[in-house]
Design a protein around this motif. Structure first.
Motif, PDB file in Angstrom:
ATOM      1  N   LEU A  46       0.828  -1.210   0.000  1.00 28.03           N
ATOM      2  CA  LEU A  46       0.000   0.000   0.000  1.00 28.03           C
ATOM      3  C   LEU A  46       0.861   1.258   0.000  1.00 28.03           C
ATOM      4  N   ARG A  47       1.953   1.245   0.748  1.00 31.72           N
ATOM      5  CA  ARG A  47       2.863   2.402   0.760  1.00 31.72           C
ATOM      6  C   ARG A  47       3.474   2.628  -0.623  1.00 31.72           C
ATOM      7  N   ALA A  48       3.846   1.538  -1.276  1.00 29.19           N
ATOM      8  CA  ALA A  48       4.434   1.663  -2.616  1.00 29.19           C
ATOM      9  C   ALA A  48       3.410   2.206  -3.609  1.00 29.19           C
ATOM     10  N   ILE A  49       2.175   1.729  -3.522  1.00 23.68           N
ATOM     11  CA  ILE A  49       1.132   2.240  -4.417  1.00 23.68           C
ATOM     12  C   ILE A  49       0.912   3.734  -4.163  1.00 23.68           C
ATOM     13  N   ALA A  50       0.857   4.131  -2.910  1.00 25.30           N
ATOM     14  CA  ALA A  50       0.686   5.547  -2.580  1.00 25.30           C
ATOM     15  C   ALA A  50       1.851   6.377  -3.133  1.00 25.30           C
ATOM     16  N   ALA A  51       3.064   5.850  -3.023  1.00 25.51           N
ATOM     17  CA  ALA A  51       4.231   6.566  -3.536  1.00 25.51           C
ATOM     18  C   ALA A  51       4.153   6.738  -5.053  1.00 25.51           C
ATOM     19  N   VAL A  52       3.636   5.719  -5.739  1.00 26.84           N
ATOM     20  CA  VAL A  52       3.452   5.830  -7.186  1.00 26.84           C
ATOM     21  C   VAL A  52       2.438   6.917  -7.500  1.00 26.84           C
ATOM     22  N   VAL A  76      -4.117   6.100 -17.025  1.00 24.72           N
ATOM     23  CA  VAL A  76      -4.852   4.827 -17.046  1.00 24.72           C
ATOM     24  C   VAL A  76      -4.667   4.078 -15.736  1.00 24.72           C
ATOM     25  N   THR A  77      -3.436   3.994 -15.259  1.00 22.31           N
ATOM     26  CA  THR A  77      -3.172   3.293 -13.994  1.00 22.31           C
ATOM     27  C   THR A  77      -3.840   4.017 -12.835  1.00 22.31           C
ATOM     28  N   ARG A  78      -3.779   5.336 -12.851  1.00 16.88           N
ATOM     29  CA  ARG A  78      -4.439   6.119 -11.796  1.00 16.88           C
ATOM     30  C   ARG A  78      -5.942   5.805 -11.781  1.00 16.88           C
ATOM     31  N   ALA A  79      -6.545   5.710 -12.956  1.00 13.79           N
ATOM     32  CA  ALA A  79      -7.978   5.401 -13.043  1.00 13.79           C
ATOM     33  C   ALA A  79      -8.274   3.968 -12.622  1.00 13.79           C
ATOM     34  N   ASP A  80      -7.343   3.042 -12.857  1.00 17.81           N
ATOM     35  CA  ASP A  80      -7.532   1.630 -12.490  1.00 17.81           C
ATOM     36  C   ASP A  80      -7.318   1.359 -11.001  1.00 17.81           C
ATOM     37  N   PRO A 136      -8.344   2.673  -7.982  1.00 22.75           N
ATOM     38  CA  PRO A 136      -9.441   2.484  -7.017  1.00 22.75           C
ATOM     39  C   PRO A 136     -10.125   1.122  -7.154  1.00 22.75           C
ATOM     40  N   GLY A 137     -10.344   0.658  -8.365  1.00 16.03           N
ATOM     41  CA  GLY A 137     -10.960  -0.656  -8.561  1.00 16.03           C
ATOM     42  C   GLY A 137     -10.070  -1.774  -8.059  1.00 16.03           C
ATOM     43  N   ALA A 138      -8.758  -1.673  -8.335  1.00 21.65           N
ATOM     44  CA  ALA A 138      -7.812  -2.690  -7.868  1.00 21.65           C
ATOM     45  C   ALA A 138      -7.743  -2.709  -6.343  1.00 21.65           C
ATOM     46  N   THR A 160      -1.271   9.782   6.983  1.00 24.50           N
ATOM     47  CA  THR A 160      -2.454  10.472   6.471  1.00 24.50           C
ATOM     48  C   THR A 160      -2.306  10.746   4.973  1.00 24.50           C
ATOM     49  N   GLY A 161      -1.125  11.156   4.561  1.00 24.42           N
ATOM     50  CA  GLY A 161      -0.875  11.425   3.149  1.00 24.42           C
ATOM     51  C   GLY A 161      -1.021  10.177   2.288  1.00 24.42           C
ATOM     52  N   GLU A 162      -0.514   9.040   2.789  1.00 25.86           N
ATOM     53  CA  GLU A 162      -0.644   7.781   2.046  1.00 25.86           C
ATOM     54  C   GLU A 162      -2.103   7.362   1.935  1.00 25.86           C
ATOM     55  N   ARG A 163      -2.829   7.470   3.036  1.00 23.74           N
ATOM     56  CA  ARG A 163      -4.266   7.132   2.993  1.00 23.74           C
ATOM     57  C   ARG A 163      -5.001   8.063   2.036  1.00 23.74           C
ATOM     58  N   GLY A 164      -4.639   9.338   2.046  1.00 21.59           N
ATOM     59  CA  GLY A 164      -5.269  10.286   1.133  1.00 21.59           C
ATOM     60  C   GLY A 164      -4.996   9.935  -0.318  1.00 21.59           C
ATOM     61  N   ALA A 165      -3.752   9.536  -0.617  1.00 16.92           N
ATOM     62  CA  ALA A 165      -3.407   9.157  -2.002  1.00 16.92           C
ATOM     63  C   ALA A 165      -4.187   7.933  -2.437  1.00 16.92           C
ATOM     64  N   LEU A 166      -4.357   6.989  -1.532  1.00 19.20           N
ATOM     65  CA  LEU A 166      -5.082   5.763  -1.861  1.00 19.20           C
ATOM     66  C   LEU A 166      -6.583   5.997  -1.917  1.00 19.20           C
ATOM     67  N   GLY A 167      -7.056   7.061  -1.289  1.00 19.14           N
ATOM     68  CA  GLY A 167      -8.460   7.426  -1.370  1.00 19.14           C
ATOM     69  C   GLY A 167      -9.236   7.022  -0.139  1.00 19.14           C
ATOM     70  N   ALA A 168      -9.997   7.935   0.352  1.00 15.92           N
ATOM     71  CA  ALA A 168     -10.798   7.681   1.565  1.00 15.92           C
ATOM     72  C   ALA A 168     -11.749   6.509   1.361  1.00 15.92           C
ATOM     73  N   GLY A 169     -12.160   6.264   0.131  1.00 16.39           N
ATOM     74  CA  GLY A 169     -13.064   5.158  -0.155  1.00 16.39           C
ATOM     75  C   GLY A 169     -12.434   3.796  -0.009  1.00 16.39           C
ATOM     76  N   ARG A 170     -11.156   3.732   0.238  1.00 18.05           N
ATOM     77  CA  ARG A 170     -10.469   2.443   0.352  1.00 18.05           C
ATOM     78  C   ARG A 170     -10.322   2.024   1.812  1.00 18.05           C
ATOM     79  N   ALA A 171     -10.833   2.815   2.725  1.00 21.83           N
ATOM     80  CA  ALA A 171     -10.740   2.440   4.138  1.00 21.83           C
ATOM     81  C   ALA A 171     -11.469   1.125   4.365  1.00 21.83           C
ATOM     82  N   PRO A 172     -11.049   0.361   5.368  1.00 19.90           N
ATOM     83  CA  PRO A 172     -11.681  -0.933   5.600  1.00 19.90           C
ATOM     84  C   PRO A 172     -13.171  -0.799   5.881  1.00 19.90           C
ATOM     85  N   ALA A 173     -13.919  -1.736   5.355  1.00 21.68           N
ATOM     86  CA  ALA A 173     -15.364  -1.767   5.621  1.00 21.68           C
ATOM     87  C   ALA A 173     -15.590  -2.161   7.073  1.00 21.68           C
ATOM     88  N   THR A 174     -16.588  -1.573   7.670  1.00 21.81           N
ATOM     89  CA  THR A 174     -16.875  -1.924   9.068  1.00 21.81           C
ATOM     90  C   THR A 174     -18.124  -2.765   9.152  1.00 21.81           C
TER      91      THR A 174
END
Length: 180
Positions: A115-121, A136-140, A142-144, A166-180
Motif C-alpha cells: 500500500l505504501r508503494a502504491i501511494a508513492a506511485v 490509465v493506472t491512476r484510473a484503475d 481504485p478498482g484494484a 495520512t498522506g498515504e491514505r489520502g493518495a489511496l483514497g478515503a473510499g479504500r478504508a476498511p469496511a466496518t
C-alpha cells in the motif's frame, strides 16, 4: 544504454516467451544483484537500467511464478517502487505492479509495504515534475484497491491501513478504508 536494454530484454522474455531456455533463476539473481548494487547510484544510465531491472524482476515474479527465489525478488520489487527513471518503462511497471498485488501477497510481501508503494506511485513525480503514474493506472487503482480490500481479511486490511500516514491514505483514497 546497453545495460537497460539487456534488463528490458530479460523482462520481455519473461513476459512473452514460454521458452524453457530462459534460465529464470539466474536471471532473477542477476537482476536482483544489479538493483541492489545501483540503489544509491546517481549515474543516469545506471538509474535507467535499474528501472528496467525492477520492471523485469516484476515480470519474472508475475509471469514465471515457479522460480525458487521469486519471493525475495517480489520483496525487492516492492522496496524499489516507485520507479523514477525511464518513465515509459516506469509507467508500464507501475501498472503491472498495481494489478499484481494478489500475487505479491501470496509471496509474503506485507500488505502495508504494498500500500505504501502504491501511494508513492500515485503521489510521485520524476525530476521534471511528470507523474510517475499514468492516467490509465491512476484510473484503475481504485478498482484494484477495492477488489483487494474485499480479498484481504478485515483485520489485516485494518492494521495495514492504520499503519499508513495520512498522506498515504489520502493518495489511496478515503473510499479504500476498511469496511466496518
Amino acid at each position: 544504454g546497453l545495460r537497460g536494454a539487456s534488463c528490458f530484454g530479460l523482462g520481455v522474455l519473461a513476459q512473452y516467451s514460454g521458452s524453457p531456455a530462459l534460465d529464470v533463476a539466474s536471471a532473477v539473481g542477476i537482476l536482483a544483484a544489479f538493483v541492489v548494487a545501483h540503489s544509491a547510484s546517481d549515474d543516469e544510465g545506471a538509474l535507467d537500467a535499474r528501472t528496467n531491472c525492477v520492471s523485469s524482476l516484476l515480470k519474472l515474479v508475475v509471469c514465471r511464478p515457479a522460480v525458487e527465489n521469486t519471493a525475495a525478488a517480489a520483496g525487492l520489487v516492492v522496496e524499489a517502487i516507485p520507479l523514477r527513471y525511464d518513465l515509459d518503462e516506469a509507467h508500464t511497471a507501475h501498472a503491472m505492479f498495481i494489478h499484481s498485488v494478489p500475487r505479491l501477497l501470496e509471496l509474503g510481501v506485507r500488505l502495508v509495504e504494498i500500500l505504501r508503494a502504491i501511494a508513492a506511485v500515485l503521489l510521485g513525480e520524476d525530476d521534471e515534475g511528470d507523474p510517475l503514474c499514468s492516467d490509465v493506472t491512476r484510473a484503475d487503482t481504485p478498482g484494484a484497491l477495492g477488489a483487494l480490500n474485499r480479498q484481504v481479511p478485515g483485520g489485516l486490511w485494518s492494521s495495514a491501513w492504520a499503519a499508513l500516514t495520512t498522506g498515504e491514505r489520502g493518495a489511496l483514497g478515503a473510499g479504500r478504508a476498511p469496511a466496518t
